[in-house]
Write a protein that holds these residues in place. Sequence first.
Motif, PDB file in Angstrom:
ATOM      1  N   UNK A 772       0.760  -1.213  -0.039  1.00 46.24           N
ATOM      2  CA  UNK A 772       0.059  -0.042  -0.145  1.00 46.24           C
ATOM      3  C   UNK A 772       0.880   1.106   0.073  1.00 46.24           C
ATOM      4  N   UNK A 773       0.161   2.309  -0.313  1.00 47.21           N
ATOM      5  CA  UNK A 773       0.926   3.614  -0.415  1.00 47.21           C
ATOM      6  C   UNK A 773      -0.270   4.544   0.325  1.00 47.21           C
ATOM      7  N   UNK A 774       0.551   5.463   1.350  1.00 48.58           N
ATOM      8  CA  UNK A 774      -0.106   6.445   2.214  1.00 48.58           C
ATOM      9  C   UNK A 774       0.791   7.639   2.463  1.00 48.58           C
ATOM     10  N   UNK A 775       0.000   8.757   2.776  1.00 49.34           N
ATOM     11  CA  UNK A 775       0.588  10.068   2.779  1.00 49.34           C
ATOM     12  C   UNK A 775       0.677  10.306   4.314  1.00 49.34           C
ATOM     13  N   UNK A 776       1.692  10.603   4.994  1.00 48.35           N
ATOM     14  CA  UNK A 776       1.969  10.927   6.328  1.00 48.35           C
ATOM     15  C   UNK A 776       2.251  12.598   6.259  1.00 48.35           C
ATOM     16  N   UNK A 777       1.560  13.237   6.987  1.00 48.59           N
ATOM     17  CA  UNK A 777       1.811  14.782   7.175  1.00 48.59           C
ATOM     18  C   UNK A 777       2.813  14.967   8.003  1.00 48.59           C
ATOM     19  N   UNK A 778       3.752  16.009   7.780  1.00 47.92           N
ATOM     20  CA  UNK A 778       4.709  16.277   8.915  1.00 47.92           C
ATOM     21  C   UNK A 778       4.277  18.042   9.086  1.00 47.92           C
ATOM     22  N   UNK A 779       4.088  18.117  10.366  1.00 48.75           N
ATOM     23  CA  UNK A 779       3.455  19.436  10.864  1.00 48.75           C
ATOM     24  C   UNK A 779       4.607  20.435  11.487  1.00 48.75           C
ATOM     25  N   UNK A 780       4.614  21.426  11.568  1.00 46.66           N
ATOM     26  CA  UNK A 780       5.389  22.350  12.050  1.00 46.66           C
ATOM     27  C   UNK A 780       4.647  23.450  12.791  1.00 46.66           C
ATOM     28  N   UNK A 781       5.463  23.903  13.882  1.00 46.89           N
ATOM     29  CA  UNK A 781       4.952  25.062  14.548  1.00 46.89           C
ATOM     30  C   UNK A 781       6.059  26.038  14.924  1.00 46.89           C
ATOM     31  N   UNK A 782       5.823  27.220  15.093  1.00 48.73           N
ATOM     32  CA  UNK A 782       6.959  28.113  15.409  1.00 48.73           C
ATOM     33  C   UNK A 782       6.547  28.877  16.816  1.00 48.73           C
TER      34      UNK A 782
END
Length: 785
Positions: A772-782
């Motif tokens: 399978x293929x899946x998309x994983x978000x990478x989040x960012x805060x400042x």
Amino acid sequence: MTTKRTFLLPALSLLCGTLVAQTEYSVDIPRVPHTVTSGHLNLGGTSPTGGSIDFNSFYMNVDGQPFIPIMGEIHYSRLPHQYWEEEILKMKSGGINVIATYVFWNIHETNEGVFDWTGDRDVRRFLELCRQHDMYTLVRIGPFCHGEIRNGGLPDWIYGRPFEVRSNDEGYLYYVKRLYHHIAGQLQGLYYKDGGTLIGIQLENELQHSAAPWSFAYTGQQTESTVADYDDALTRVGVSVQTARSAYAEQGSEHLAMLKKLARDEGIIAPLYTVTGWGNAAILENETIPVTSAYPYPFWAEPSLSPFFLFKDIQRNPDYAPVRYDGAKYPSFCAEMGVGIQITYARRPRVAPEASEALMLRTLGSGSNGIGYYMYHGGLTPQRPGGGFFSDEPMGVPKISYDFQAPIGEYGKVKPSYRYLRIIHLFLENFGSRLAPMGVVLPETNAAITPDNRETLRYAVRSDGQSGFVFLNNFQDHDTRIDQPVSALNIKLTGETIRFPAFTLKQGVSAILPFNLSMEGVLLKYTTAQPLAKVQTDGMAHYIFYAHEGMVPVYLFEGKSLRRITPGLRSSFTMKGNDGKRFIVTTLTREQALNFNQWEEGFCITDATLLQADNTIRLQATNNRFHCIISSDEKPNFGQLKPTIKKQGLFTEYTVEVPAVQPRYEAKEVSSRRYTFAMSKTQFTENVSDLLLDIDYVGDNAVAFIDGHMINDHLYYGNSWQIGLKQYAETLDAKGMYFYFRPMPRNASYLIDFDADKQPVFEGQTLCKINGLKVIPEYEIRLEM
């Protein structure tokens, strides 16, 4: 003299349980463990502001203070230039203080006489960004580099010239001088002597030891090495021991002398010049420092237990000895430590992340006073203008992927080894000036230890005769270790014996324990916790230690009672220094230590990847819930984000949650080996720094294309394949992505590198399975500090 006593006794003090075999160890520390000489090396320099860099036979000084360089390799030409600054900041947060990079000749002068220093080839811009963030740099100017690049970096058109490469042939030197002239133009004004941060130059690479194959052989033909004809017979593949002495050793030294002269004549002047000194390679006496290497998981040799986790005097007996120099004349700097490794089609070693920490701890405990990684940051090898690849195709490396299993991968994502190594780097940043002058003392028990020995404690001491650090290691590549109970460890100094109480060195654990450590004038006789950092809290010096599993942390200060500690954020206690001012001691857990980040004026404990520039902190993570633990006297500003706040002892934990993202995309199976993937660039929303495409498959290899253009390839070695999508957002939006998978044969040569839990299950003669293929978000805060 050292002693070792083995006996049975009840598990007392720090051990608990039933009767176990335990061993008591002792080592005598001489009053003066070693001799340091100076003035014999033609190295060093000054800056316009009065700064200085110099070298003696044992260590490096910066502004008169001992300094241990922590060097990480990254290739600017293998990364999109728009992300250089972000990746430099990740390296800085990982504890790297010197960035090393190759200048690949054939990437800059693909066509004879036409140099390209633009875009991803703009080395000057890359070095300016390093200077902007106060990062020292070392540039490896070749002309031969290797780096798994086509011809080792020599341009194709050089092959068509009637002269000997990597020699003092006048025809070859004509082109080298021209190359150095153009490199000098890019480096102008960036040197330490000009107020810049460029402190080092490496000349050539593995001269008279190793080479790359010329990319001109026919199928079935024996490969031809990129060396002068007189060096061909002794040329090795990869890094290894070379016992034969070259009859042309003098020519090798003369060539290095000529390269240094050519470089300096062009204005390439730095305090430090290095050459690769392992495996009987050519060196330049007193004019360069010969650097060392260690690769426990080489793709060019059969899997076996390496000697690189056994302590020794690494200055006098370098790894891959014999060598052509007297190690006692030079500080031991290791430049290519294999905390990762490139995989090839035929061989796919998988580096255990625990190996990275153990390898570096062993190397420091053995006397190294400079450490360096090849690679610290992976990348993508660029393609040749007009088609074809710059990768070293005859070696069977991937066409584009150069992930190298590095602490920071080819798309800038940190791996477990990044945090394991940062623990070592923090120790060196905060205590390295004390460590550097300390000699190596090896217990007699070490002499009988072989890589397959699991019972005898592996340890070494670095000491100035009165104080020091004990280095312990219970890791070995290609082996499963056992827990090692120690009833006592005696450090016998002149006039006193420091007796560490019982502990268990758990399998896979590496540790550093101090003795007679001066803290604000107060002597810490010993502790079973590892030193990590020194910071400031409420105007007081604040020492941070951490506890290993199997070692209950205890502290014994001179004239005080033994203090036992439960590690964690509430473990802090205060002591009064000799000046009457109080200082703080905190003992973290191992997990908290792995997440500890430090910069010039602050620190933060977070499981996110931290990037710090001035007062701005960026946190990146695949979890949308961020945790940030800092000193309670700091007041961070999260902007519009509203954190929850929890005070824990002298620390405050801030928790911030951003909206979770469910990326919309389409992954379509075209056939059993072909997939397409489509996603709009609108999926890159606020607080999303990247989207990772995770391809879970088992097979021989896979290739990714956009509009018929190959963007990356992957040789399967037991892990899923992850692609960072942000650099492809525009073309992906318009054209989509296509994948082709090839089946793994049952008799694949690389299966010898797979651990038992990674061995694929075959139902036929081949295997190709896309889970399978899946998309994983990478989040960012400042946040602002």
